[in-house]
Design an enzyme around this catalytic site. Sequence first.
Site, short mmCIF file in Angstrom:
data_model
loop_
_atom_site.label_atom_id
_atom_site.label_comp_id
_atom_site.label_asym_id
_atom_site.label_seq_id
_atom_site.Cartn_x
_atom_site.Cartn_y
_atom_site.Cartn_z
N TYR A 1 -2.76 -1.37 10.66
CA TYR A 1 -2.84 -1.73 9.24
C TYR A 1 -1.62 -1.21 8.49
O TYR A 1 -0.98 -1.95 7.72
CB TYR A 1 -4.11 -1.16 8.62
CG TYR A 1 -4.15 -1.31 7.12
CD1 TYR A 1 -4.45 -2.55 6.55
CD2 TYR A 1 -3.87 -0.24 6.28
CE1 TYR A 1 -4.49 -2.70 5.16
CE2 TYR A 1 -3.91 -0.39 4.89
CZ TYR A 1 -4.21 -1.62 4.34
OH TYR A 1 -4.22 -1.77 2.97
N SER B 1 0.87 -1.19 0.00
CA SER B 1 0.00 0.00 0.00
C SER B 1 0.90 1.23 0.00
O SER B 1 2.07 1.16 0.41
CB SER B 1 -0.88 0.00 1.26
OG SER B 1 -1.48 1.26 1.46
#
Length: 360
Positions: free
Chosen positions: A158, A145
């Site tokens: 996360y 990400s």
Amino acid sequence: MNSETGKTALITGASSGIGQELAKLFAQDGYNLVLVGRSDEKLDRLGEVFKSNYGTDQVTVITKDLAQEDAAQDVYNQVKAKGITVNVLVNDAGVGLYGLFATDTDWEREKSMIHLNVLSLTQMTKLFLYDMLARNEGKILNLASLLSITPSPLMAVYAGTKAYVYNFTQSLVNELKDTNVSITALLPNATDTDFFNKANAENTKITDELQDPVMVAKAGYDALMAGKPKIVPGGLKNKSYEVMAYVAPQEALAALMRDKMSQKPEPEEKEPMISLAWGIGFGIAVIAGIALTIGYKNASPYDKVRYKYKAKSAGDALSNTLSSVFDKVAHSVVDAYQTTKGKAEKFAHKEEEMLEEITA
């Protein structure tokens, strides 16, 4: 159907979002598929679509919750028992969780997320990579990400798991460089999937700039096939985020991401829109200038040279990215960036002269 017929791609998280779009691309290119997910009904329907639309020979569905202990080992055992050779592994499955770490989020959900995003991905990679190296052939795509290279308040755990995925992948890039096996990290920005709903973050500001999962999957697929170590899909805006992640102070990045991950204001409270071109160009140049200035303070002559080179390289990288874009917005970004970059560098140079006078 092309020459990849007969090869097999295993995709986790294939029932929706980026994973589903990746599975479609493999099907279009003639791959057999192993689809791993928690919903056998969705995966069965998807397999029928691929067989009907693309003539896919074999679609194997494995229903498994990869957040469970030893789930990755069980998937591997099932694949081996069926006599399937996995030529491409796509570790797409992952979840997020939104909220303040100390007070808002639930530990059991965080523990499950760490297991899925980190432990299962690592074990899947280890098991299938061993076989790929034995054949000296194979490819792996790991979903990281843009948050993997920047702090992300309100999604701290996360972001930490994705930082692991990115670092892990780039380490393996080096370990595999003398083989015919490649590994690629996909670093998308926020994407239009069910991710934010499941993470309880559906009303955050970042959801106003969601990317198309079709575009993200195609960028990841092309990078995987080309054997690239990483790919940041999405063009100018996302490339600028990447540049900022490399040159800006962590505190500034954390503040930026805290704002993006905050809840949307009520309609009457919305701030006036600022030009995207000016905002990107000005923001990057100022942050780069601040980073350069801070780095000069109390630095040795060697560190000053090194830091100046780093900032210049980042600026040149952005300029090179923009040079291929000819529309009006891109030119505005270049103008804004170059103007403010020059001012920031003059400021840093002036401070250097002042420091030299003081220490003389």
